[in-house]
Design an enzyme around this catalytic site. Structure first.
Site, short mmCIF file in Angstrom:
data_model
loop_
_atom_site.label_atom_id
_atom_site.label_comp_id
_atom_site.label_asym_id
_atom_site.label_seq_id
_atom_site.Cartn_x
_atom_site.Cartn_y
_atom_site.Cartn_z
N TYR A 1 -8.12 5.58 4.64
CA TYR A 1 -6.79 5.09 4.21
C TYR A 1 -6.17 4.25 5.33
CZ TYR A 1 -2.04 5.53 2.19
OH TYR A 1 -0.80 5.31 1.65
N SER B 1 1.75 1.03 4.77
CA SER B 1 1.89 2.47 5.05
C SER B 1 2.25 2.67 6.52
CB SER B 1 0.55 3.14 4.75
OG SER B 1 0.46 4.44 5.28
P1 NAP Z 1 0.67 7.45 -6.74
O1 NAP Z 1 1.80 8.34 -7.11
O2 NAP Z 1 -0.67 8.06 -6.55
O3 NAP Z 1 0.55 6.15 -7.70
C1 NAP Z 1 -0.43 5.17 -7.51
C2 NAP Z 1 -0.75 4.52 -8.82
O4 NAP Z 1 -1.85 3.59 -8.67
C3 NAP Z 1 -1.16 5.51 -9.89
O5 NAP Z 1 -0.59 5.15 -11.13
C4 NAP Z 1 -2.67 5.34 -9.88
O6 NAP Z 1 -3.32 5.78 -11.04
C5 NAP Z 1 -2.78 3.84 -9.71
N1 NAP Z 1 -4.14 3.44 -9.36
C6 NAP Z 1 -5.05 4.11 -8.60
N2 NAP Z 1 -6.21 3.43 -8.55
C7 NAP Z 1 -6.04 2.32 -9.30
C8 NAP Z 1 -6.88 1.23 -9.63
N3 NAP Z 1 -8.14 1.15 -9.18
N4 NAP Z 1 -6.39 0.25 -10.42
C9 NAP Z 1 -5.14 0.33 -10.91
N5 NAP Z 1 -4.28 1.33 -10.63
C10 NAP Z 1 -4.73 2.32 -9.83
O7 NAP Z 1 1.05 6.77 -5.39
P2 NAP Z 1 2.47 6.44 -4.76
O8 NAP Z 1 2.79 7.53 -3.82
O9 NAP Z 1 3.47 6.02 -5.79
O10 NAP Z 1 1.98 5.22 -3.88
C11 NAP Z 1 1.99 3.88 -4.33
C12 NAP Z 1 1.49 3.01 -3.19
O11 NAP Z 1 2.30 3.25 -2.04
C13 NAP Z 1 0.05 3.31 -2.76
O12 NAP Z 1 -0.58 2.11 -2.38
C14 NAP Z 1 0.24 4.23 -1.57
O13 NAP Z 1 -0.86 4.17 -0.68
C15 NAP Z 1 1.46 3.63 -0.95
N6 NAP Z 1 2.22 4.52 -0.07
C16 NAP Z 1 2.65 5.74 -0.50
C17 NAP Z 1 3.41 6.52 0.36
C18 NAP Z 1 3.94 7.87 -0.01
O14 NAP Z 1 4.41 8.59 0.90
N7 NAP Z 1 3.91 8.29 -1.25
C19 NAP Z 1 3.72 6.06 1.63
C20 NAP Z 1 3.23 4.82 2.03
C21 NAP Z 1 2.49 4.06 1.16
P3 NAP Z 1 -3.93 7.31 -11.03
O15 NAP Z 1 -2.78 8.19 -11.39
O16 NAP Z 1 -5.02 7.28 -12.02
O17 NAP Z 1 -4.44 7.56 -9.62
C1 GCO Z 2 -0.89 11.24 4.59
C2 GCO Z 2 0.02 10.55 3.63
C3 GCO Z 2 0.33 9.13 4.04
C4 GCO Z 2 1.46 8.59 3.26
C5 GCO Z 2 1.94 7.23 3.58
C6 GCO Z 2 2.62 7.13 4.89
O1 GCO Z 2 -1.73 12.02 4.15
O2 GCO Z 2 -0.70 11.07 5.80
O3 GCO Z 2 -0.37 10.63 2.32
O4 GCO Z 2 -0.66 8.39 4.47
O5 GCO Z 2 1.27 8.67 1.90
O6 GCO Z 2 1.02 6.20 3.36
O7 GCO Z 2 3.21 5.91 5.05
#
Ligand code: NAP
Ligand code: GCO
Length: 266
Positions: A159, A146
């Site tokens: 986080y 992240s």
């Molecule tokens: P998301 O839309 O919330 O999807 C995350 C998935 O992980 C969901 O299907 C969730 O299920 C599942 N999950 C949660 N807890 C779990 C567990 N204990 N065991 C198995 N599966 C589980 O998130 P996303 O935005 O696609 O993010 C995916 C990854 O990228 C995460 O690690 C997030 O921190 C990271 N990330 C996201 C962003 C962003 O801007 N979106 C940026 C940087 C990093 P539920 O629906 O039940 O929660």
């Molecule tokens: C927040 C965001 C983030 C992003 C992501 C950034 O509340 O600041 O949810 O943390 O999802 O991980 O890289």
């Protein structure tokens, strides 16, 4: 240069939490590059939703219910995948949650929950697949980190602690298992439009953009949110033979956020 190095033909890729969002986009790209897709999610409803979406996209994915924090459940999952699909070549630790709570109002239980899913989960998953990768003579582990692996901000202490830890777990796996031809790298997505960030993009009652939405646009040289598809090329690179000498690296895919001091005042 051999472009086949980017192919994932014959590989088995396990992407955690990949029913939708970033995990789904990465798995879809892997399938398009020839990999067999395996994913897990926390309940049957999500797995069924994911399976239907993969099918609609012409992908024959294998979906399993498994919580990444359940050590025994994960061991059983990997055994099941070995029996039913084969040994995992590529693991993407994508499953994650965020809780946006000011630190002094956050309970230790909530803090632990985030650390458990976002940091202990990747540890448990990685340790379950590494023995098979050692036997097979190769393996790729990709941890979804992240901006918060590098930066802090209000309300995301747990986080940021987890994602900072995940960056170091990545470097340690690379250090400890590099000699077995296992590469462990991270992808650090910028701000990506998925359900996880939907509350930060909600249109306000007066029709204006959410202040955080405007803040992110101003902080990003690309002047836009990322899409899950922006992560596909980097994820394929790190899963493929094209990155066989890349190890312990975090590839930030952030439209330039980490390079930028921010817009100067007018
Ligand atoms: P998301 O839309 O919330 O999807 C995350 C998935 O992980 C969901 O299907 C969730 O299920 C599942 N999950 C949660 N807890 C779990 C567990 N204990 N065991 C198995 N599966 C589980 O998130 P996303 O935005 O696609 O993010 C995916 C990854 O990228 C995460 O690690 C997030 O921190 C990271 N990330 C996201 C962003 C962003 O801007 N979106 C940026 C940087 C990093 P539920 O629906 O039940 O929660
Ligand atoms: C927040 C965001 C983030 C992003 C992501 C950034 O509340 O600041 O949810 O943390 O999802 O991980 O890289």
């Amino acid at each position: 240069m051999n472009l086949n190095n980017f192919s994932l033909q014959g590989k088995i890729a396990l992407v955690t939490g990949a029913s939708y969002g970033i995990g789904y986009a990465i798995a879809k790209a892997y399938a398009e590059c020839g990999a067999t897709i395996v994913f897990n999610d926390v309940n049957q409803e999500l797995v069924d939703k994911g399976l239907a979406q993969y099918k609609a996209d012409g992908i024959n994915a294998h979906g399993y219910v498994c919580d990444v924090t359940d050590e025994q459940g994960v061991e059983e999952l990997i055994k099941k995948i070995e029996d039913e699909v084969g040994t995992v070549d590529i693991l993407v630790n994508n499953a994650g949650i965020i809780k946006r709570i000011p630190m002094i109002e956050m309970s230790a239980a909530d803090f632990r929950k985030v650390i458990d899913i976002d940091l202990n989960g990747p540890f448990i998953m990685a340790k379950a697949v590494i023995p098979g990768m050692i036997k097979k003579g190769h393996g790729k582990i990709i941890n979804i980190c992240s901006m918060m692996s590098e930066l802090g901000r209000e309300t995301v202490s747990a986080y940021a602690a987890a994602k900072g830890g995940l960056k170091m777990l990545t470097k340690n796996i690379a250090s400890e298992y590099g000699e077995f031809n296992i590469q462990c790298n991270g992808i650090g997505p910028g701000y990506i439009a998925t359900p996880q960030t939907a509350p930060l993009r909600e249109i306000q009652a007066d029709g204006s953009r959410h202040p955080f939405d405007q803040f992110i646009i101003a902080k990003t040289p690309a002047a836009r949110w990322g899409e899950a598809e922006d992560l596909q090329g980097p994820a394929v690179f790190l899963a493929s033979d094209a990155s066989n000498f890349v190890n312990g690296h975090i590839l930030y895919v952030d439209g330039g956020i980490l390079a930028y001091i921010g817009k100067q005042p007018k």
